[in-house]
Design an enzyme around this catalytic site. Structure first.
Site, PDB file in Angstrom:
ATOM      1  N   HIS A  65       0.806  -1.215   0.000  1.00 26.06           N
ATOM      2  CA  HIS A  65       0.000   0.000   0.000  1.00 26.06           C
ATOM      3  C   HIS A  65       0.844   1.272   0.000  1.00 26.06           C
ATOM      4  O   HIS A  65       0.367   2.315  -0.463  1.00 26.06           O
ATOM      5  CB  HIS A  65      -0.950   0.004   1.204  1.00 26.06           C
ATOM      6  CG  HIS A  65      -2.161  -0.845   1.015  1.00 26.06           C
ATOM      7  ND1 HIS A  65      -2.174  -2.198   1.277  1.00 26.06           N
ATOM      8  CD2 HIS A  65      -3.406  -0.545   0.568  1.00 26.06           C
ATOM      9  CE1 HIS A  65      -3.370  -2.692   1.010  1.00 26.06           C
ATOM     10  NE2 HIS A  65      -4.135  -1.712   0.574  1.00 26.06           N
ATOM     11  N   GLY A  66       2.036   1.224   0.529  1.00 26.89           N
ATOM     12  CA  GLY A  66       2.824   2.446   0.511  1.00 26.89           C
ATOM     13  C   GLY A  66       4.162   2.308   1.208  1.00 26.89           C
ATOM     14  O   GLY A  66       4.340   1.429   2.060  1.00 26.89           O
TER      15      GLY A  66
END
Length: 478
Positions: A326-327
């Site tokens: 996700h990041g």
């Protein structure tokens, strides 16, 4: 180009008209139109990143053809790993280079050494995590002989860059989506109407629910030091609905748009906030990613078939990798770790498959038992979302500390009555439609036509009248 923009409102009808009324005589012509329109759609952000999609397409198409001819196991593995390393290499460079560099420098600083280094000003290509995983599914399935490699470059290119789901999914498997580009498509009125209905509901989720929640969330998270505990809880709860309305709304629009062109995409959200435990939540949230990690990472690692240590190890791997996907921030890794901790007790006690039946089947309202389970699952999910939303780990920890302040049980300092009312209407419709593919799939199909259309116009009116400040789709950053 984003779905809730004037540009897309012009783009979609134009491509729809060309697709069914100009290029409808030839399957190849339709696929070429989809490729061109998809490149225009993606290039609207930054045309330079089109080269990444094209390069990834050429690499995986070529490797697929080589895998078709190659029978030597070691050479097949070399081809597979070439695809994996090229795709993940691009993803790693654009998304994680600065993260690893900064943490490398910080690690040496901790031991008293100062390392000079400059972070690169890297622009993250929109949707790179999504189309990278989609092309990887093709190469892996061809390697495992679950799928015949494509010999049609146009169809394969259309599969990689198909504009409805290119930027934020669903992450389609090649075995499901690619064959649909080989078949002649005829216009299906029922499917198209169903697609329009899903687009309408997706826009309502995004524009009315997510964007209104975002106004409150941004204000509270940016100034959390100034608010009491109950207000911070309100901010966290609103973020839970913001991210759900935002991401599932995008998926609804993508799936509905695909149906307009004769394609069926997989269901990506299945009313996750009505889940009765965290295992059920992850069977209902971002299904295309959860099943991707299950099939291409969790099961190859041994899944839950081994001993206790293997089960614990694999569970943490799958959730930590999911968080990191996700990041490039420790907040996402902690978010993944929290969900692993939530999931483990269910797995180790073999209760992770307990709630697979229909939620409160045949009941208008949930039972007391289901209500308690749903509220508890939602509460721990909201707790984890705080790390997902926070800018840094310190931000998240301070936010949590402020929640537990002496004024926790005082009234919230912000009273967004309009948004609360909209959420009540939204949840009611979602609950009543929880056994459909999307909430209003069969909404009013037995009603008289004027009443049904009046409902559609009411939703359209709500989208324009109750629209919040326009926000970019959250998952574009992933």
């Amino acid at each position: 180009m984003i779905f809730n923009s004037l540009e897309f409102a012009i783009f979609l009808p134009l491509i729809f008209f060309l697709y069914w009324f100009v290029f409808n005589k030839s399957l190849k012509a339709q696929n070429i139109l989809l490729v061109v329109s998809s490149y225009v759609f993606y290039g609207w952000w930054d045309w330079r990143f089109l080269s990444l999609i094209l390069f990834s397409t050429l690499v995986d198409y070529s490797i697929g053809l080589q895998l078709r001819k190659e029978e030597v196991k070691t050479k097949r593995k070399v081809l597979l790993w070439t695809s994996i390393l090229v795709n993940l290499g691009f993803l790693g460079f654009f998304k994680y280079f600065n993260f690893f560099l900064d943490n490398f420098k910080q690690a040496f600083t901790f031991f008293g050494y100062q390392i000079d280094g400059y972070s690169l000003n890297i622009i993250l290509p929109v949707g790179i995590s999504f189309y990278t995983f989609q092309t990887l599914s093709y190469t892996i399935d061809v390697y495992k002989r679950k799928l015949e490699p494509s010999k049609d470059f146009i169809s394969f290119t259309a599969f990689v860059c198909f504009f409805p789901q290119l930027v934020a999914g669903p992450i389609e498997r090649a075995v499901n989506l690619l064959p649909q580009f080989y078949k002649k498509r005829t216009f299906n009125y029922t499917k198209a109407v169903n697609g329009l209905r899903q687009i309408l509901w997706g826009l309502f989720k995004k524009v009315v629910i997510a964007d209104n929640c975002a106004v409150v969330v941004n204000k509270i998270f940016a100034n959390y030091e100034n608010y009491n505990g109950s207000t911070l809880i309100l901010g966290a709860v609103f973020f839970a609905f913001q991210i759900y309305g935002d991401f599932s709304g995008y998926s609804d629009i993508a799936i509905g748009t695909s149906r307009l062109f004769g394609f069926d995409l997989m269901k990506n959200f299945n009313f996750p906030y009505f889940s009765r435990d965290i295992a059920e939540f992850w069977r209902r949230w971002h299904i295309s990613l959860s099943t991707w990690f299950r099939d291409y990472l969790y099961i190859p690692l041994g899944g839950s078939k081994g001993g206790t240590w293997m089960k614990v190890r694999n569970t943490f791997i799958i959730f930590l990798v999911s968080g990191f996907w996700h990041g490039a921030n420790w907040t996402f890794i902690i978010w993944g770790g929290l969900n692993a901790l939530y999931f483990l007790p269910l797995l180790l006690t073999k209760r992770n498959r307990k709630n697979t039946d229909e939620i409160s089947k045949g009941r208008i309202l949930p039972s007391v038992k289901d209500s308690v389970s749903i509220l508890f699952t939602f509460a721990i999910t909201v707790l984890a979302w705080i790390f997902f939303r926070a800018d840094t780990v310190d931000h998240a920890l301070n936010y949590l500390a402020n929640i537990l302040s002496y004024d926790l049980f005082s009234l919230p300092q912000i009273a967004p009555y309009k948004t609360l009312g909209l959420l009540f209407v939204f949840l009611t419709i979602e609950w009543l439609g929880r056994n459909n593919n999307f909430a209003i799939e069969k909404f009013g199909e037995r009603w008289y036509k004027p009443l049904r259309w009046a409902t559609y116009y009411l939703l359209i009116f709500s989208i324009f009248y109750f629209a919040g400040d326009q926000q970019e789709f959250i998952y574009f950053q992933f």
